[in-house]
Design an enzyme around this catalytic site. Structure first.
Site, PDB file in Angstrom:
ATOM      1  N   ASP A   8      -2.534  14.338  -5.173  1.00  0.00           N
ATOM      2  CA  ASP A   8      -1.815  14.104  -3.922  1.00  0.00           C
ATOM      3  C   ASP A   8      -2.786  13.863  -2.773  1.00  0.00           C
ATOM      4  O   ASP A   8      -3.732  14.643  -2.594  1.00  0.00           O
ATOM      5  CB  ASP A   8      -0.956  15.370  -3.631  1.00  0.00           C
ATOM      6  N   ILE A   9      -2.579  12.804  -1.992  1.00  0.00           N
ATOM      7  CA  ILE A   9      -3.488  12.542  -0.859  1.00  0.00           C
ATOM      8  C   ILE A   9      -3.335  13.602   0.233  1.00  0.00           C
ATOM      9  O   ILE A   9      -4.091  13.613   1.196  1.00  0.00           O
ATOM     10  CB  ILE A   9      -3.262  11.137  -0.266  1.00  0.00           C
ATOM     11  N   TYR A  20       9.181   5.120   9.350  1.00  0.00           N
ATOM     12  CA  TYR A  20       8.188   4.360   8.588  1.00  0.00           C
ATOM     13  C   TYR A  20       7.457   3.370   9.498  1.00  0.00           C
ATOM     14  O   TYR A  20       6.231   3.271   9.495  1.00  0.00           O
ATOM     15  CB  TYR A  20       8.910   3.630   7.470  1.00  0.00           C
ATOM     16  N   LYS A  65       3.505   3.387  10.432  1.00  0.00           N
ATOM     17  CA  LYS A  65       2.600   2.260  10.176  1.00  0.00           C
ATOM     18  C   LYS A  65       1.891   1.819  11.463  1.00  0.00           C
ATOM     19  O   LYS A  65       0.682   1.600  11.471  1.00  0.00           O
ATOM     20  CB  LYS A  65       3.380   1.085   9.569  1.00  0.00           C
TER      21      LYS A  65
HETATM   22  C1  AKB Z   1      10.398  -1.644   3.323  1.00  0.00           C
HETATM   23  O1  AKB Z   1      11.417  -2.282   3.155  1.00  0.00           O
HETATM   24  O2  AKB Z   1      10.363  -0.530   3.791  1.00  0.00           O
HETATM   25  C2  AKB Z   1       9.084  -2.282   2.929  1.00  0.00           C
HETATM   26  C3  AKB Z   1       8.475  -3.002   4.081  1.00  0.00           C
HETATM   27  C4  AKB Z   1       9.143  -4.159   4.639  1.00  0.00           C
HETATM   28  O3  AKB Z   1       7.434  -2.633   4.515  1.00  0.00           O
HETATM   29  N1  AKB Z   1       9.286  -3.153   1.825  1.00  0.00           N
END
Ligand code: AKB
Length: 329
Positions: A42-43, A142, A146
């Site tokens: 695991d990271i 997410y 990122k």
């Molecule tokens: C997602 O749908 O979360 C990924 C992306 C677009 O980074 N495939």
């Protein structure tokens, strides 16, 4: 992406790099012959990473671990841990390795179109192909992860511990390189937990003769790419001379069909397939906040990015032959 990358490294870079593969689950047996070592770990396990620092001389890191956009909305805090703390741990490993062997460590970071957040469909249509500095208002955990990690990478490349006595701006040691990937379509693996998954899911369902309810509207449009082009792009960016790179983060693109256009291709290839549209309005809102397409001129100029597959070729030469083969038996 990990599978394809290990194969590509073994094919094109065997004489330059030994591969140390780390994954949360056991590495597939067919990949092991291509790796110097494989570790199921695991990271987030700092002791494991400290052990790697002492046992291996690492010159490049491909950091592919992440919880994708839909999955992250069900467990935002866990997503933050994996997507952000995991990245921080690997950036620290890169700094320590660079200190230890005295050479910069290349850090390849897959970012995403999810860093973008466009407020309305009208604005999305007006914006068309967005460039790297526009609309950086992500609406998902997410996407926030990122975008923050893009900044973290730039910080580790130039400013890490900048107030320390021994700080030397040019010798921090992390050579951070990032690509904002569009949705990816593989003929061999099905994505999980993403919001761009509707196109690969549609194709793989049709190839198996299974009816598919697409969770976005027919007019939905975001950029996509065939997996081999995504892997080639990562390797091309890794091999690019540092002095050629004018920035750390690059858009890339290949094709941007509407969900309807792709469904027509699927129905053409699998006439018995049943592709229906049953939008999930909350997932729809996420995809509507992502751009119709991305401007990738800077990647083309700086490191010669050019995808092999446009939609037609991706479908006829890569996706169809391989998914047919995959589900033939
Ligand atoms: C997602 O749908 O979360 C990924 C992306 C677009 O980074 N495939």
């Amino acid at each position: 992406m990990g599978h394809g990358l290990v194969h590509a490294l073994a094919k094109d870079h065997a004489h330059t790099y030994d591969v140390l593969a780390l994954d949360i689950k056991e590495i597939a047996a067919e990949l092991r012959p291509h790796c110097l070592a494989t570790i199921a770990g695991d990271i987030l396990d700092r002791h494991l990473l400290e052990r790697l620092v002492s046992e291996y001389e690492i010159h490049a890191i491909f950091h592919l671990a992440a919880l994708l956009s839909t999955r992250s909305e069900f467990t935002p805090e866990t997503a933050h841990e994996v997507n952000v703390t995991g990245t921080l741990n690997l950036l620290k490993l890169a700094v320590e390795q660079a200190r230890w062997h005295g050479k910069p460590v290349k850090f390849l970071f897959p970012s995403s179109i999810a860093v973008y957040g466009i407020a309305s469909l009208d604005e999305k249509r007006r914006a068309g192909r967005v460039s790297e500095a526009q609309f950086l208002m992500p609406t998902t955990m997410y996407g926030c992860n990122k975008l923050y990690c893009e900044h973290l990478g730039r910080y580790f490349a130039h400013h890490y511990r900048q107030l320390a006595e021994d700080f030397v701006p040019t010798r921090v040691g992390v050579d951070f390189r990032s690509i904002r990937f569009p949705g990816l379509i593989s003929a061999f693996t099905l994505p999980s937990g993403g919001t761009s998954d509707y196109l690969p899911e549609m194709l793989h369902a049709a190839a198996q003769g299974v009816a598919y309810d697409c969770f976005v509207r027919e007019d939905t449009r975001i950029p996509f790419m065939a997996m081999p082009d995504a892997i080639d792009a990562l390797l091309a960016l890794m091999d690019a001379p540092a002095e050629k790179l004018s920035t750390h983060v690059y858009n890339i693109g290949a094709f941007a069909p509407s969900a309807r256009e792709f469904a027509e291709l699927v129905r053409g290839a699998f006439p018995k397939s049943e592709v229906r549209f049953a939008p999930d309005m909350r997932r729809q809102a996420i995809v509507d906040s992502w751009p119709e397409d991305c401007a990738d001129e800077v990647a083309k100029r700086d490191w010669g990015f050019h995808p092999k597959y446009d939609l037609k070729r991706a479908f006829s030469e890569y996706l169809l032959p391989n998914v047919r083969e995959r589900y033939a038996h």
